[in-house]
Design a protein around this motif. Structure first.
Motif, mmCIF file in Angstrom:
data_model
loop_
_atom_site.group_PDB
_atom_site.id
_atom_site.type_symbol
_atom_site.label_atom_id
_atom_site.label_comp_id
_atom_site.label_asym_id
_atom_site.label_seq_id
_atom_site.Cartn_x
_atom_site.Cartn_y
_atom_site.Cartn_z
ATOM 1 N N ILE A 27 -44.081 -31.258 -18.774
ATOM 2 C CA ILE A 27 -43.475 -32.388 -19.466
ATOM 3 C C ILE A 27 -43.908 -32.522 -20.922
ATOM 4 N N GLY A 28 -45.067 -31.964 -21.279
ATOM 5 C CA GLY A 28 -45.504 -32.168 -22.651
ATOM 6 C C GLY A 28 -46.761 -31.407 -23.011
ATOM 7 N N ALA A 29 -47.433 -31.912 -24.042
ATOM 8 C CA ALA A 29 -48.607 -31.254 -24.607
ATOM 9 C C ALA A 29 -49.732 -31.113 -23.588
ATOM 10 N N ARG A 37 -39.108 -42.339 -5.634
ATOM 11 C CA ARG A 37 -40.026 -41.465 -6.368
ATOM 12 C C ARG A 37 -39.282 -40.258 -6.945
ATOM 13 N N ASP A 38 -38.427 -39.644 -6.153
ATOM 14 C CA ASP A 38 -37.702 -38.469 -6.618
ATOM 15 C C ASP A 38 -36.773 -38.814 -7.773
ATOM 16 N N GLN A 39 -36.117 -39.963 -7.692
ATOM 17 C CA GLN A 39 -35.226 -40.376 -8.768
ATOM 18 C C GLN A 39 -35.992 -40.598 -10.067
ATOM 19 N N TYR A 40 -37.151 -41.247 -9.945
ATOM 20 C CA TYR A 40 -37.915 -41.537 -11.153
ATOM 21 C C TYR A 40 -38.509 -40.267 -11.747
ATOM 22 N N ARG A 41 -38.911 -39.333 -10.894
ATOM 23 C CA ARG A 41 -39.417 -38.061 -11.406
ATOM 24 C C ARG A 41 -38.332 -37.334 -12.189
ATOM 25 N N LYS A 42 -37.130 -37.286 -11.667
ATOM 26 C CA LYS A 42 -36.037 -36.625 -12.373
ATOM 27 C C LYS A 42 -35.769 -37.301 -13.711
ATOM 28 N N MET A 43 -35.848 -38.631 -13.737
ATOM 29 C CA MET A 43 -35.612 -39.353 -14.976
ATOM 30 C C MET A 43 -36.705 -39.060 -15.993
ATOM 31 N N ARG A 44 -37.962 -39.030 -15.542
ATOM 32 C CA ARG A 44 -39.077 -38.752 -16.461
ATOM 33 C C ARG A 44 -38.970 -37.347 -17.045
ATOM 34 N N LEU A 45 -38.654 -36.380 -16.203
ATOM 35 C CA LEU A 45 -38.524 -35.009 -16.684
ATOM 36 C C LEU A 45 -37.403 -34.884 -17.713
ATOM 37 N N LYS A 46 -36.370 -35.671 -17.534
ATOM 38 C CA LYS A 46 -35.230 -35.609 -18.440
ATOM 39 C C LYS A 46 -35.479 -36.367 -19.736
ATOM 40 N N GLU A 47 -36.158 -37.514 -19.669
ATOM 41 C CA GLU A 47 -36.227 -38.412 -20.809
ATOM 42 C C GLU A 47 -37.562 -38.406 -21.552
ATOM 43 N N TYR A 48 -38.630 -37.869 -20.958
ATOM 44 C CA TYR A 48 -39.930 -37.899 -21.633
ATOM 45 C C TYR A 48 -39.875 -37.057 -22.904
ATOM 46 N N LYS A 49 -40.335 -37.632 -24.005
ATOM 47 C CA LYS A 49 -40.311 -36.945 -25.289
ATOM 48 C C LYS A 49 -41.709 -36.453 -25.653
ATOM 49 N N ASN A 50 -41.862 -35.143 -25.727
ATOM 50 C CA ASN A 50 -43.140 -34.569 -26.115
ATOM 51 C C ASN A 50 -43.328 -34.726 -27.619
ATOM 52 N N TYR A 51 -44.563 -35.059 -28.025
ATOM 53 C CA TYR A 51 -44.833 -35.234 -29.452
ATOM 54 C C TYR A 51 -44.870 -33.866 -30.137
ATOM 55 N N GLN A 52 -44.272 -33.802 -31.314
ATOM 56 C CA GLN A 52 -44.181 -32.549 -32.055
ATOM 57 C C GLN A 52 -44.594 -32.781 -33.500
#
Length: 435
Positions: free
Chosen positions: A347-349, A65-80
């Motif tokens: 993480i995003g909007a 879980r911790d690994q995936y959370r770190k990956m999501r925080l790093k790679e999730y792209k917020n729409y702009q």
């Protein structure tokens, strides 16, 4: 942007190779399938014993879980939507240093799960009591009873809809993709992807009223609101991509007002006294307008991108706005020169906002993975924060009318469902439940 967790998470388990079929892991080769396990609810006691609140089997996946959370925080792209500079925004954002727990996990289930048809619209979950939850699922609106652990369909829009009320402007609809909805008492208003509006009493068969508001298939109904006008009458309001906010009565569904704004309106909400409208859309500015005349009263400056969410404090003095710049701003309508608090997401909007009925808490739902519960009764607008950490696209968050429950809908194809959190009281532990 929408992203299914099964695109990242692979099951690594003995007894066969696992694959995803219609969103649920099943076994091939000889090992037992996981489909039944995936449908099981997670209780508060399960959670205390170490089970994930969404039932994600981390011990059998390729990430912790911790690994995936770190990956999501790093790679999730917020729409702009707008090119923006963040200089000064970090300093302006209010850092909520104190973490707290206001609502405890009670349970969760995958028996019902929301379906998102527009990546920017997330008002797809409502609660009319702590035992009555409504959410959009494919071409249906479903009722879920946390008490009975049972779901039923209350509205099906896959086939033809014929209004039961013979009123001006009503017309038949068919195969509506639901973009947004709102409920108040027994009245439900539903918006469609091609400009539709549907009004239905959940305790009566059929739909009372339905129509196409715009005649333009590209003019999605972005938001609907049900509110009480200053004279006490119930109104239904719809905000559309055609830059118009329309208001109807609920006796004969007459079109009462039609206000045009300079940009597509993504969200509109009425103040508790019904006198003011918050109007937000494809602009970094938000407007306050008179509900009777549509006259602009004030322009709110501060956001950096398009806005998609708003909510009024029950006392009518505070307005919350949510934006694609990943912030929620709090405004005192008695002094609108600037927002008095800027709350930053993770993480995003910020795409969903709801105040608790007593006005103490504000739930701010990001597009994915996080729902923040702020103690806005504290000085400065947020004395403490609870962060609900989950995985998947958030379809909505809603308090029960008594404020004792908070429901969160996750729209992930595999690990989606409804989570229930119960208000923590000094006299006992308040469980949470994921559907």
């Amino acid at each position: 942007m929408a992203h299914d967790l099964c695109d990242d998470l692979e099951l690594v388990a003995p007894g066969g190779d696992y694959y995803f079929d219609d969103g649920f892991p099943t076994a091939s080769g000889g090992g037992p399938g996981l489909q039944h396990e995936q449908m099981d609810c997670t209780s508060a006691s399960d959670y205390k014993e170490g089970k994930d609140i969404q039932g994600i089997p981390w011990e059998r996946l390729n990430y912790s879980r911790d690994q995936y959370r770190k990956m999501r925080l790093k790679e999730y792209k917020n729409y702009q939507s707008l090119t923006r500079s963040r200089s000064g925004l970090e300093q302006e954002c209010k850092k909520v240093e104190r973490k707290d727990t206001f609502y405890d996990f009670h349970s969760s289930t995958r028996a019902v799960k929301s379906t998102i048809v527009h990546f920017q619209l997330r008002n797809l979950l409502w609660a009319t009591s702590k035992h009555d939850v409504y959410l959009v699922q494919n071409y249906s609106v479903m009722h879920w009873s946390p008490l009975l652990q049972r779901g039923r369909e209350v509205l099906n829009v896959a086939s033809q809809l014929t209004p039961t009320e013979n009123v001006k402007g009503a017309r038949r609809l068919s195969r509506v993709q639901i973009s947004t909805m709102a409920l108040k008492d027994n009245l439900m208003a539903v918006g469609g992807f091609q400009g539709e509006l549907i009004c239905k009493y959940v305790d009566k068969p059929g739909v009372a009223f339905c129509t196409n508001l715009t005649g333009n298939n590209n003019s999605i109904t972005n938001a609907v609101d049900i509110y009480q006008a200053p004279n006490g009458a119930t109104r239904v309001m719809a905000a559309n991509n055609d830059c118009i906010v329309r208001t109807f009565d609920t006796e004969r569904y007459n079109l009462l007002t039609q206000f045009t704004f300079p940009w597509s309106v993504n969200n509109a909400s009425a103040s508790p006294d019904g006198k003011l409208l918050a109007v937000l859309g494809d602009s970094s500015e938000c407007l306050l307008a008179d509900s009777q005349s549509g006259k602009e009263i004030a322009t709110l400056h501060g956001h950096l991108d398009y806005s998609f969410a708003s909510a009024w404090h029950p006392d009518g003095h505070v307005l919350a706005t949510g934006n694609q710049d990943a912030t929620c701003r709090l405004w005192d309508v008695r002094n609108l020169s600037e927002s008095f608090a800027v709350l930053r997401g993770r993480i995003g909007a910020v795409r969903g906002l709801r105040f608790s009925p007593d006005g103490r808490f504000l739930a701010a739902a990001e597009a994915a993975d996080f729902v923040h519960v702020y103690d806005v009764a504290a000085a400065g607008g947020a004395g403490a924060e609870q962060e609900v950490d989950l995985f998947g696209e958030v379809a909505g968050a809603a308090f029960s009318p008594d404020g004792e429950a908070l429901f969160v809908s996750v729209a992930d194809r595999t690990y989606g469902g409804v989570l229930e959190f119960r208000r923590r009281r000094s006299y006992g532990y308040l469980d949470s439940f994921f559907f």
